[in-house]
Structure formats: structure tokens, C-alpha cells
Design a protein around this motif. Structure first.
Motif, mmCIF file in Angstrom:
data_model
loop_
_atom_site.group_PDB
_atom_site.id
_atom_site.type_symbol
_atom_site.label_atom_id
_atom_site.label_comp_id
_atom_site.label_asym_id
_atom_site.label_seq_id
_atom_site.Cartn_x
_atom_site.Cartn_y
_atom_site.Cartn_z
ATOM 1 N N ILE A 1 0.867 -1.176 0.000
ATOM 2 C CA ILE A 1 0.000 0.000 0.000
ATOM 3 C C ILE A 1 0.905 1.228 0.000
ATOM 4 N N ILE A 2 0.726 2.082 -0.997
ATOM 5 C CA ILE A 2 1.522 3.302 -1.085
ATOM 6 C C ILE A 2 0.629 4.465 -0.675
ATOM 7 N N LEU A 3 1.074 5.225 0.301
ATOM 8 C CA LEU A 3 0.287 6.363 0.751
ATOM 9 C C LEU A 3 0.764 7.636 0.052
ATOM 10 N N ALA A 4 -0.170 8.371 -0.555
ATOM 11 C CA ALA A 4 0.194 9.583 -1.288
ATOM 12 C C ALA A 4 0.323 10.748 -0.316
ATOM 13 N N THR A 5 1.099 10.556 0.739
ATOM 14 C CA THR A 5 1.327 11.620 1.728
ATOM 15 C C THR A 5 2.675 11.389 2.397
ATOM 16 N N ASN A 6 3.253 12.447 2.934
ATOM 17 C CA ASN A 6 4.455 12.288 3.759
ATOM 18 C C ASN A 6 4.134 12.603 5.210
ATOM 19 N N ASN A 7 2.851 12.851 5.491
ATOM 20 C CA ASN A 7 2.393 13.201 6.829
ATOM 21 C C ASN A 7 2.563 11.986 7.766
ATOM 22 N N LYS A 8 3.411 12.150 8.804
ATOM 23 C CA LYS A 8 3.753 11.012 9.687
ATOM 24 C C LYS A 8 2.529 10.481 10.431
ATOM 25 N N GLY A 9 1.626 11.391 10.848
ATOM 26 C CA GLY A 9 0.424 10.985 11.573
ATOM 27 C C GLY A 9 -0.466 10.109 10.702
ATOM 28 N N ASP B 1 0.718 -3.749 -9.143
ATOM 29 C CA ASP B 1 -0.078 -4.507 -8.162
ATOM 30 C C ASP B 1 -0.289 -3.697 -6.888
ATOM 31 N N ALA B 2 0.460 -2.612 -6.749
ATOM 32 C CA ALA B 2 0.357 -1.803 -5.525
ATOM 33 C C ALA B 2 -0.996 -1.076 -5.483
ATOM 34 N N ILE B 3 -1.392 -0.718 -4.260
ATOM 35 C CA ILE B 3 -2.617 0.073 -4.060
ATOM 36 C C ILE B 3 -2.172 1.453 -3.575
ATOM 37 N N VAL B 4 -2.665 2.505 -4.222
ATOM 38 C CA VAL B 4 -2.304 3.856 -3.769
ATOM 39 C C VAL B 4 -3.494 4.478 -3.039
ATOM 40 N N VAL B 5 -3.228 5.036 -1.860
ATOM 41 C CA VAL B 5 -4.277 5.663 -1.052
ATOM 42 C C VAL B 5 -3.896 7.123 -0.796
ATOM 43 N N SER B 6 -4.843 8.036 -1.025
ATOM 44 C CA SER B 6 -4.553 9.452 -0.753
ATOM 45 C C SER B 6 -5.728 10.066 -0.006
ATOM 46 N N ASN C 1 -2.687 -4.854 7.666
ATOM 47 C CA ASN C 1 -1.682 -5.841 8.075
ATOM 48 C C ASN C 1 -0.731 -6.143 6.927
ATOM 49 N N THR C 2 -0.391 -5.111 6.193
ATOM 50 C CA THR C 2 0.591 -5.259 5.123
ATOM 51 C C THR C 2 1.485 -4.022 5.114
ATOM 52 N N GLU C 3 2.488 -4.041 4.255
ATOM 53 C CA GLU C 3 3.451 -2.946 4.214
ATOM 54 C C GLU C 3 2.793 -1.643 3.735
ATOM 55 N N VAL C 4 2.968 -0.568 4.514
ATOM 56 C CA VAL C 4 2.453 0.743 4.084
ATOM 57 C C VAL C 4 3.647 1.681 3.923
ATOM 58 N N ILE C 5 3.791 2.215 2.723
ATOM 59 C CA ILE C 5 4.983 3.013 2.397
ATOM 60 C C ILE C 5 4.568 4.411 1.953
ATOM 61 N N ALA C 6 5.322 5.428 2.365
ATOM 62 C CA ALA C 6 5.079 6.783 1.850
ATOM 63 C C ALA C 6 5.620 6.847 0.426
ATOM 64 N N PHE C 7 4.908 7.490 -0.464
ATOM 65 C CA PHE C 7 5.315 7.493 -1.880
ATOM 66 C C PHE C 7 6.741 8.005 -2.072
ATOM 67 N N SER C 8 7.145 8.952 -1.209
ATOM 68 C CA SER C 8 8.465 9.574 -1.389
ATOM 69 C C SER C 8 9.611 8.575 -1.181
ATOM 70 N N GLU C 9 9.325 7.488 -0.433
ATOM 71 C CA GLU C 9 10.366 6.464 -0.231
ATOM 72 C C GLU C 9 10.683 5.755 -1.544
ATOM 73 N N ILE C 10 9.724 5.740 -2.465
ATOM 74 C CA ILE C 10 9.937 5.059 -3.751
ATOM 75 C C ILE C 10 10.222 6.070 -4.862
#
Ligand code: IMP
Length: 196
Positions: free
Chosen positions: A3-11, A62-67, A21-30
Motif C-alpha cells: 500500500i503506497i500512501l500519497a502523503t508524507n504526513n507522519k500521523g 499490483d500496488a494500491i495507492v491511497v490518498s 496488516n501489510t506494508e504501508v509506504i510513503a510514496f516519497s520512499e519510492i
């Protein structure tokens, strides 16, 4: 499935990590820095712009992007600041500058308090399609501020059913009634379905 989150907001990242229950990554990491122009006139439109822009740049389809996109609207002021909540006092304005601009605008309208509501739109973009859910929190905005909790417009916002502002109420109370929590609850089953 990532799951890629379209935010860098830590909260926001922390909340999503707790939920999935899977890996959640901030988009900027990729992808590093990505310039996204959020020029839609709805929260839904801006949330979709962000999620689509990130999904298009990903190699892993295959990734899911959430914003998410959110803001506050005051009917007495024609629904403003609305989608302009983050830049109400001008491009690059701080949360405090935006807050005091709204306090002064309410004051200039000649009222001590008036109805208002927060909106949160969450967009989910995946190879299976696009989904958008919303959450709202209704209440009143005051022509003054009280308390330091929360962020943004919280010190001037009294949620329906409460006497105190979100600046005075506990963060846990806000979490139980907030526009973002309500939208997240609706997003959860969609994300779970896409992960299977
Ligand atoms: P964004 O969703 O991070 O783009 O936030 C948009 C703007 O809306 C923020 O900068 C805040 O000014 C305002 N906002 C959104 N949600 C909240 C909230 O829960 N409390 C206070 N202000 C909020």
C-alpha cells in the motif's frame, strides 16, 4: 501487495500502518519528490489527482495507492475555505495564519459562531479500479480560538454535541468523531478487498 500512501504526513502514515496488516509506504520512499498540482474544485477531485499521479509513476502496478484530501467549509461564507483550507491565507501559509484568517472572517461577518463542517475524501487507486469515500464532522466555528490541541482550524471548531473546541478536547475524542476516522472506516473494507 504493497500500500503506497500519497502523503508524507507522519500521523497519517501511522494511522494507516495500524489499520493494514501489510506494508504501508510513503510514496516519497519510492519516488522521491513528486510535484502534484491539486487544482480540482472538490475534495474528491483532489484526492483522485494525488492517487492517480502516484499510481501512474509506479512500476509495481499490483500496488494500491491511497490518498486523502480534507478541509473545513463554512456555509455562511459560501462554503469557504473548502478545498482552499490549506492555503486560505495564501500559498505557503502556516496553519496558524489560516486559522486566524478564518477567525477574522467570521468576526467580520458579525457573528460569534456559525455552523461549519470538516470533510475528508479518501481515494484508492489500484489495477482493479478507483474508489472514493468521504467522512464529515459537523459543528460550529467560533470568532475566537480556545485550546491548543489538534491542528489547523481545531481551536475554533466546536463539534456538534460538545461545548468545548477541538483545541480543548482530548485527541482521543477527536479520533472517535473526526471526518478522517469516518472516511478511514469506509476505506478499510475496500483496501482489505483489494488485498485479497
Ligand atoms: P490536507 O488534507 O493535509 O491537505 O489538509 C487540508 C487543510 O485542511 C489543512 O491544512 C488544515 O488546515 C485543514 N484540516 C483538515 N483536516 C483538519 C482537521 O482535522 N483539523 C483541523 N484542520 C484540518
Amino acid at each position: 501487495m504493497k500500500i503506497i500512501l500519497a502523503t508524507n504526513n507522519k500521523g497519517k502514515l501511522r494511522e494507516f500502518r495500524k489499520m493494514c496488516n501489510t506494508e504501508v509506504i510513503a510514496f516519497s520512499e519510492i519516488l522521491g519528490d513528486v510535484e502534484i498540482v491539486e487544482d480540482a474544485d472538490t475534495f474528491k477531485g483532489n484526492a483522485l489527482i494525488k492517487a492517480r499521479a502516484i499510481y501512474e509513476k509506479l512500476e509495481d502496478k499490483d500496488a494500491i495507492v491511497v490518498s486523502d484530501d480534507s478541509g473545513i467549509s463554512v456555509p455562511l461564507l459560501g462554503g469557504t475555505p473548502g478545498v482552499y483550507s490549506a492555503r486560505y491565507a495564501g500559498e505557503g501559509a502556516s496553519d496558524k495564519e489560516n486559522l486566524y484568517k478564518l477567525v477574522n472572517t467570521v468576526k467580520e461577518a458579525g457573528v460569534e459562531r456559525t455552523p461549519a463542517y470538516y470533510t475528508a475524501a479518501i481515494a484508492i487507486v489500484s489495477k482493479f479500479g478507483e474508489y472514493v469515500v468521504h467522512g464529515w464532522m459537523h459543528g460550529d466555528v467560533l470568532a475566537t480560538t480556545r485550546g491548543e490541541n489538534g491542528f489547523g482550524y481545531d481551536p475554533m471548531f466546536v463539534p456538534s454535541g460538545f461545548e468545548q473546541t477541538l483545541g480543548e478536547l482530548d485527541d482521543e475524542v477527536k479520533k472517535s468523531i473526526s471526518h478522517r476516522s469516518k472516511a478511514l472506516e469506509l476505506a478499510k473494507p475496500i483496501i482489505k478487498m483489494l488485498q485479497r
